[in-house]
Design a protein around this motif. Structure first.
Motif, PDB file in Angstrom:
ATOM      1  N   ASN A  85       0.831  -1.211   0.000  1.00  0.00           N
ATOM      2  CA  ASN A  85       0.000   0.000   0.000  1.00  0.00           C
ATOM      3  C   ASN A  85       0.862   1.257   0.000  1.00  0.00           C
ATOM      4  OD1 ASN A  85      -2.374  -1.425   0.017  1.00  0.00           O
ATOM      5  ND2 ASN A  85      -2.751  -1.203   2.194  1.00  0.00           N
ATOM      6  N   ASP A  86       1.936   1.236   0.799  1.00  0.00           N
ATOM      7  CA  ASP A  86       2.822   2.397   0.881  1.00  0.00           C
ATOM      8  C   ASP A  86       3.383   2.753  -0.496  1.00  0.00           C
ATOM      9  OD1 ASP A  86       2.454   2.563   3.604  1.00  0.00           O
ATOM     10  OD2 ASP A  86       4.254   1.431   4.093  1.00  0.00           O
ATOM     11  N   VAL A  87       3.853   1.735  -1.212  1.00  0.00           N
ATOM     12  CA  VAL A  87       4.443   1.967  -2.533  1.00  0.00           C
ATOM     13  C   VAL A  87       3.394   2.461  -3.521  1.00  0.00           C
ATOM     14  CG1 VAL A  87       5.463   0.794  -4.530  1.00  0.00           C
ATOM     15  CG2 VAL A  87       6.395   0.405  -2.242  1.00  0.00           C
ATOM     16  N   GLN A  88       2.211   1.858  -3.498  1.00  0.00           N
ATOM     17  CA  GLN A  88       1.144   2.274  -4.417  1.00  0.00           C
ATOM     18  C   GLN A  88       0.746   3.726  -4.149  1.00  0.00           C
ATOM     19  OE1 GLN A  88       0.187   0.666  -6.925  1.00  0.00           O
ATOM     20  NE2 GLN A  88       0.346  -1.532  -6.583  1.00  0.00           N
ATOM     21  N   CYS A  89       0.611   4.073  -2.880  1.00  0.00           N
ATOM     22  CA  CYS A  89       0.234   5.448  -2.530  1.00  0.00           C
ATOM     23  C   CYS A  89       1.327   6.436  -2.917  1.00  0.00           C
ATOM     24  CB  CYS A  89      -0.052   5.550  -1.030  1.00  0.00           C
ATOM     25  SG  CYS A  89      -1.551   4.702  -0.497  1.00  0.00           S
ATOM     26  N   MET A  90       2.586   6.065  -2.689  1.00  0.00           N
ATOM     27  CA  MET A  90       3.678   6.960  -3.029  1.00  0.00           C
ATOM     28  C   MET A  90       3.772   7.162  -4.535  1.00  0.00           C
ATOM     29  SD  MET A  90       5.984   8.954  -1.816  1.00  0.00           S
ATOM     30  CE  MET A  90       6.097   8.411  -0.094  1.00  0.00           C
ATOM     31  N   ARG A  91       3.553   6.106  -5.296  1.00  0.00           N
ATOM     32  CA  ARG A  91       3.603   6.238  -6.756  1.00  0.00           C
ATOM     33  C   ARG A  91       2.510   7.187  -7.247  1.00  0.00           C
ATOM     34  NH1 ARG A  91       5.705   2.479 -10.857  1.00  0.00           N
ATOM     35  NH2 ARG A  91       5.185   3.420 -12.858  1.00  0.00           N
ATOM     36  N   TYR A  92       1.295   6.987  -6.751  1.00  0.00           N
ATOM     37  CA  TYR A  92       0.189   7.865  -7.159  1.00  0.00           C
ATOM     38  C   TYR A  92       0.486   9.311  -6.774  1.00  0.00           C
ATOM     39  CZ  TYR A  92      -4.485   9.799  -7.672  1.00  0.00           C
ATOM     40  OH  TYR A  92      -5.558  10.578  -8.041  1.00  0.00           O
ATOM     41  N   PHE A  93       0.986   9.495  -5.574  1.00  0.00           N
ATOM     42  CA  PHE A  93       1.304  10.837  -5.084  1.00  0.00           C
ATOM     43  C   PHE A  93       2.343  11.524  -5.974  1.00  0.00           C
ATOM     44  CE2 PHE A  93       4.447  13.155  -2.438  1.00  0.00           C
ATOM     45  CZ  PHE A  93       3.687  14.275  -2.130  1.00  0.00           C
ATOM     46  N   LEU A  94       3.401  10.814  -6.321  1.00  0.00           N
ATOM     47  CA  LEU A  94       4.462  11.405  -7.131  1.00  0.00           C
ATOM     48  C   LEU A  94       3.984  11.734  -8.542  1.00  0.00           C
ATOM     49  CD1 LEU A  94       7.548   9.213  -6.110  1.00  0.00           C
ATOM     50  CD2 LEU A  94       7.050  11.559  -5.404  1.00  0.00           C
ATOM     51  N   VAL A  95       3.187  10.841  -9.131  1.00  0.00           N
ATOM     52  CA  VAL A  95       2.736  11.051 -10.507  1.00  0.00           C
ATOM     53  C   VAL A  95       1.645  12.107 -10.575  1.00  0.00           C
ATOM     54  CG1 VAL A  95       1.590   9.966 -12.485  1.00  0.00           C
ATOM     55  CG2 VAL A  95       3.396   8.737 -11.257  1.00  0.00           C
ATOM     56  N   GLU A  96       0.613  11.962  -9.740  1.00  0.00           N
ATOM     57  CA  GLU A  96      -0.569  12.814  -9.842  1.00  0.00           C
ATOM     58  C   GLU A  96      -0.409  14.163  -9.138  1.00  0.00           C
ATOM     59  OE1 GLU A  96      -3.020  12.061 -11.787  1.00  0.00           O
ATOM     60  OE2 GLU A  96      -2.199  10.082 -12.264  1.00  0.00           O
ATOM     61  N   LYS A  97       0.366  14.196  -8.074  1.00  0.00           N
ATOM     62  CA  LYS A  97       0.491  15.431  -7.293  1.00  0.00           C
ATOM     63  C   LYS A  97       1.801  16.172  -7.516  1.00  0.00           C
ATOM     64  CE  LYS A  97      -3.412  14.376  -5.266  1.00  0.00           C
ATOM     65  NZ  LYS A  97      -4.651  15.132  -5.552  1.00  0.00           N
ATOM     66  N   MET A  98       2.875  15.436  -7.800  1.00  0.00           N
ATOM     67  CA  MET A  98       4.198  16.049  -7.894  1.00  0.00           C
ATOM     68  C   MET A  98       4.739  16.101  -9.315  1.00  0.00           C
ATOM     69  SD  MET A  98       5.207  17.026  -4.839  1.00  0.00           S
ATOM     70  CE  MET A  98       3.542  17.582  -4.505  1.00  0.00           C
ATOM     71  N   GLY A  99       4.000  15.592 -10.288  1.00  0.00           N
ATOM     72  CA  GLY A  99       4.398  15.715 -11.681  1.00  0.00           C
ATOM     73  C   GLY A  99       5.518  14.809 -12.138  1.00  0.00           C
ATOM     74  N   PHE A 100       5.747  13.689 -11.454  1.00  0.00           N
ATOM     75  CA  PHE A 100       6.759  12.743 -11.901  1.00  0.00           C
ATOM     76  C   PHE A 100       6.210  11.923 -13.074  1.00  0.00           C
ATOM     77  CE2 PHE A 100       8.805  14.009  -8.162  1.00  0.00           C
ATOM     78  CZ  PHE A 100      10.051  13.414  -8.052  1.00  0.00           C
ATOM     79  N   PRO A 101       6.970  11.776 -14.175  1.00  0.00           N
ATOM     80  CA  PRO A 101       6.509  10.940 -15.293  1.00  0.00           C
ATOM     81  C   PRO A 101       6.354   9.488 -14.849  1.00  0.00           C
ATOM     82  CG  PRO A 101       8.349  12.336 -15.958  1.00  0.00           C
ATOM     83  CD  PRO A 101       8.271  12.418 -14.458  1.00  0.00           C
ATOM     84  N   ASN A 102       5.288   8.854 -15.281  1.00  0.00           N
ATOM     85  CA  ASN A 102       5.008   7.487 -14.862  1.00  0.00           C
ATOM     86  C   ASN A 102       6.112   6.523 -15.275  1.00  0.00           C
ATOM     87  OD1 ASN A 102       2.999   5.703 -13.560  1.00  0.00           O
ATOM     88  ND2 ASN A 102       2.926   4.738 -15.571  1.00  0.00           N
ATOM     89  N   ASP A 103       6.697   6.752 -16.472  1.00  0.00           N
ATOM     90  CA  ASP A 103       7.729   5.837 -16.946  1.00  0.00           C
ATOM     91  C   ASP A 103       9.104   6.142 -16.359  1.00  0.00           C
ATOM     92  OD1 ASP A 103       8.192   8.175 -18.286  1.00  0.00           O
ATOM     93  OD2 ASP A 103       8.321   7.283 -20.282  1.00  0.00           O
TER      94      ASP A 103
END
Length: 387
Positions: free
Chosen positions: A127-145
């Protein structure tokens, strides 16, 4: 019974929830979702089926291509325009072709270790990893790839969080790093201490993270983490580490620790090695938010989300703190994380083999205080937090 997968109705992120849960709250978007009725004859076997499928896939992949992959990896990496130096400490293995070749200005390594079917198994790290990934991509503008994820749910054998794979992922994270790059390393798993035999630690202990195979292949020491992802940072590049594990206060071996009291007053402690060894960067800035002090243990909890969704207290509090107000400074992030954990302390669920003993002694839960360490001193209440 095993935890089951549910998808948040708000942001769509997939989370693991206990089988008895009727509702759960998303750690990222805060939406409360009603869980689907439990299916004891179908989904309860899902972890076994997933593990079987992954194992078969791993064997097939390795048996069909291990020689060609090894050869091509070595050839490709030796031809790279800017190979990573080893700094004389730890030889770096070649980067797998299956890792993304995309190296944007923002990239992240997310590692969550569950240790399934072991006596020290952890809940909530996926869960921690899934939440962090979503946070970085959707909130912080990190490219998914530009985000590399290592968990036991991955089908690619190079993305299972073994010691060797984490070492290769470290190399991927910093390879070709340039001025202006923003790197993130997030780890959720066990952390330990072991006696320091180099005379570099003030308290006499090295801090470690524990890969999936640490019992046979060994832990990853703070010395190695520092040499691999801290020292290569060039001028103008920034690394943020978010470490959700026990004994993690100085796990990046950074020279300075922000010692802050409950009123928010702080001073920088010099943790430079007694031996005089250099633990800074090559001109960049490295910062680490960790779950607790070196002599403390961390925990997973349902108290922060308000429902039965289990997450690491540190990971959840970090995401909530960063989203809590505009114009945050590093000092405000740290104090907000600590306040959030203190408020929910009675709901903390302990991790580790001594958990039951601590529950009996303390009754309400284990106190942990997130820490901030850095490669350089600065005013934590004036420097803006930028990820």
């Amino acid at each position: 019974m095993a935890a089951r997968r549910e998808r948040c109705n708000g942001c769509g992120i997939e989370l693991l929830v206990p089988p008895e849960a009727q509702t759960f709250r998303c750690a990222v978007c805060q939406t409360i979702t009603r869980a689907r009725p439990n299916d004891p004859f179908g989904r309860a076997q899902e972890p076994v089926l997933q593990a079987t499928s992954w194992f078969k896939g791993m064997i097939n992949n390795m048996s069909s291509s291990i020689n060609s992959v090894a050869s091509s990896m070595n050839n490709n990496y030796s031809a790279s325009p800017s190979p990573m130096p080893s700094y004389g400490y730890y030889p770096l293995p070649p980067r797998p072709q299956t890792y993304s070749a995309s190296h944007g200005r923002k990239r992240a390594l997310l590692c969550g270790v569950t240790y399934r079917w072991q006596s020290y198994e952890l809940d909530g790290t996926i869960n921690d990893v899934q939440c962090m990934r979503y946070f970085l991509v959707e909130k912080m503008g990190f490219p998914n790839d530009c985000i590399l994820t290592l968990t036991e749910d991955e089908k690619d054998p190079y993305r299972i969080p073994t010691r060797r794979n984490i070492q290769m992922a470290f190399q991927w994270l910093v390879h070709g790093c340039q001025s202006g790059d923003s790197l993130v390393f997030h780890y959720a798993g066990h952390g330990k201490q072991q006696p320091d035999n180099k005379g570099e630690e003030i308290d006499g202990y090295d801090e470690t993270i524990c890969p999936l195979d640490f019992e046979t292949e060994g832990m990853i020491l703070d010395d190695e983490i520092n040499a691999t992802i801290v020292r290569p940072l060039p001028k103008g590049a920034t690394l943020h580490a978010i470490i959700d594990s026990c004994h993690s206060g100085t796990v990046l071996d950074l020279p300075f620790l922000c010692r802050m009291n409950r009123e928010g007053y702080y001073q920088w402690e010099n943790h430079s090695p007694l031996s005089g060894a250099y633990k800074g960067t090559s001109g960049g800035l490295a910062l680490s938010f960790s779950a607790c002090d070196d002599n403390q243990t961390s925990a997973s909890t349902t108290a922060l989300s308000g429902t039965s969704t289990l997450t690491g207290a540190m990971t959840y509090s970090f995401i909530q703190a960063v989203q809590s107000e505009p114009g945050l400074t590093y000092g405000r992030v740290l104090t907000a994380m600590r306040s959030k954990i203190r408020e929910a302390n009675t709901g903390i669920r302990l991790n580790g083999p001594i958990a039951s003993l601590i529950r009996k002694v303390l009754g309400t839960g284990l106190s942990q205080e997130p820490q901030l360490s850095s490669s350089e001193r600065f005013d934590v209440y004036s420097r803006p937090f930028i990820l």
